[in-house]
Design an enzyme around this catalytic site. Structure first.
Site, mmCIF file in Angstrom:
data_model
loop_
_atom_site.group_PDB
_atom_site.id
_atom_site.type_symbol
_atom_site.label_atom_id
_atom_site.label_comp_id
_atom_site.label_asym_id
_atom_site.label_seq_id
_atom_site.Cartn_x
_atom_site.Cartn_y
_atom_site.Cartn_z
ATOM 1 N N SER A 1 0.843 -1.203 0.000
ATOM 2 C CA SER A 1 0.000 0.000 0.000
ATOM 3 C C SER A 1 0.876 1.250 0.000
ATOM 4 O O SER A 1 0.394 2.352 -0.244
ATOM 5 C CB SER A 1 -0.924 0.012 1.227
ATOM 6 O OG SER A 1 -0.186 -0.230 2.414
ATOM 7 N N GLU B 1 -9.331 -9.701 3.817
ATOM 8 C CA GLU B 1 -9.689 -8.312 3.491
ATOM 9 C C GLU B 1 -11.058 -8.272 2.809
ATOM 10 O O GLU B 1 -11.291 -8.978 1.810
ATOM 11 C CB GLU B 1 -8.615 -7.697 2.572
ATOM 12 C CG GLU B 1 -8.925 -6.249 2.220
ATOM 13 C CD GLU B 1 -7.724 -5.459 1.704
ATOM 14 O OE1 GLU B 1 -6.608 -6.009 1.647
ATOM 15 O OE2 GLU B 1 -7.927 -4.280 1.361
HETATM 16 O O1 KIV Z 1 -0.442 -3.465 1.519
HETATM 17 C C1 KIV Z 1 -1.083 -3.387 2.575
HETATM 18 O O2 KIV Z 1 -1.005 -2.428 3.329
HETATM 19 C C2 KIV Z 1 -1.974 -4.493 2.905
HETATM 20 C C3 KIV Z 1 -3.011 -4.252 3.968
HETATM 21 C C4 KIV Z 1 -4.124 -3.477 3.402
HETATM 22 C C5 KIV Z 1 -3.468 -5.522 4.601
HETATM 23 O O3 KIV Z 1 -1.898 -5.527 2.315
#
Ligand code: KIV
Length: 291
Positions: free
Chosen positions: A67, A207
């Site tokens: 992310s 998720e």
């Molecule tokens: O990349 C990320 O931050 C994640 C979370 C949303 C679980 O995979």
């Protein structure tokens, strides 16, 4: 910091020496928490300072998520994140935790395209993340990933799986939508989760999965901790993207997010509020944050 290193004027990290009661988080400790029903707390972090603050707040697991493509790099999805990007951020996070003699368990995301070809390719790239300082790697998807997870676990790499809404495949899924709705989709997700546990995955992020499904999976998995994000209050633990829970998401917050900065005077206090709400079961709330 060594005594010869001059004090930095930029961003002093929290004091060293964690309280005596805090021992380093390990896989056996996380498994004990799961077994006795103590909720596991996880937050994303991407740099030294926020990682140190999250550790000081008592967050057990720090996810260096891909992310970071959105929140650090300004991309519109996680697809463009590279292994080098991930290693850079894992190193920064680990340094931050080490500087404060922290205890958190660090999970590094395997980016899109770095584990899809073969278990050998996954092993090579997971090694890079482990050498950058991660304690565990995370990869998305079920079914086809099972063999890869077994391959990594047998070779000493702890693995966190990720099912439900898997952001790296957002284009194939047709958007950020709830997954595992309806009998067939739920049965497939359940089958994937059980196979991943059998392959040795010690954790699985769920998720945007219906709360009832996440709760029953959590009961069924007896060696693998479910970590929910938009999966209701029945999971073994919770994760949020740090920027979302600090209310600095400039877009529309997903339904499963609570802004923990509200009513708090500092990031440290907001993270402490998150830890305590997850531990006492008041976050997430099935009526507000789940499907
Ligand atoms: O990349 C990320 O931050 C994640 C979370 C949303 C679980 O995979």
């Amino acid at each position: 910091m060594s005594e010869t290193t001059p004090a930095s004027p930029y961003g002093t990290l929290p004091p060293a020496s964690p309280p005596a009661s805090r021992k380093p988080i390990s896989l056996p400790r996380l498994n004990e928490m799961r077994a006795r029903g103590e909720k596991i707390t996880m937050l994303t972090a991407y740099d030294a300072t926020f990682a140190a603050v999250a550790d000081a707040a008592g967050v057990e697991c720090i996810l260096v998520g891909d992310s970071l493509g959105m929140v650090c790099q300004g991309l519109t999805s996680t697809v463009g994140v590279s292994l080098n990007d991930m290693c850079y951020h894992v190193q920064s996070v680990v340094r931050g935790i080490q500087r404060v003699q922290g205890t958190a368990w660090v999970i590094g995301d395997m980016p899109f395209g770095t584990y899809h070809e073969s278990p050998d390719q996954a092993m090579r790239n997971a090694t890079a993340l482990m050498q950058a300082g991660a304690h565990m790697i995370k990869l998305e998807g079920g079914g086809w990933t099972t063999e890869t997870v077994r391959f990594l676990v047998e070779r000493g790499i702890p693995v966190c799986a990720h099912l439900g809404l898997t952001p790296q495949t957002v284009h194939a899924l047709g958007g950020y939508r709830v997954q595992g709705k309806g009998e067939d989709a739920a049965a497939t997700l359940r089958q994937h989760a059980l196979a991943l546990q059998d392959a040795g995955a010690a954790m699985v992020v769920l998720e945007m999965v219906p709360a009832d499904l996440a709760r029953s999976l959590t009961k069924e998995l007896d060696r693998c901790a479910t970590i929910g994000i938009g999966a209701g209050q029945g999971c073994a633990g919770q994760v949020l993207v740090m920027h979302d829970m600090l209310g600095i998401n400039l877009g529309k917050n997903p339904k499963f997010v609570r802004n923990f900065m509200q009513g708090q005077g500092s990031v440290l206090d907001a993270m402490r509020a998150y830890v305590s709400a997850v531990k006492d079961g008041s976050f997430p709330d099935n009526t507000l944050h789940a499907w």
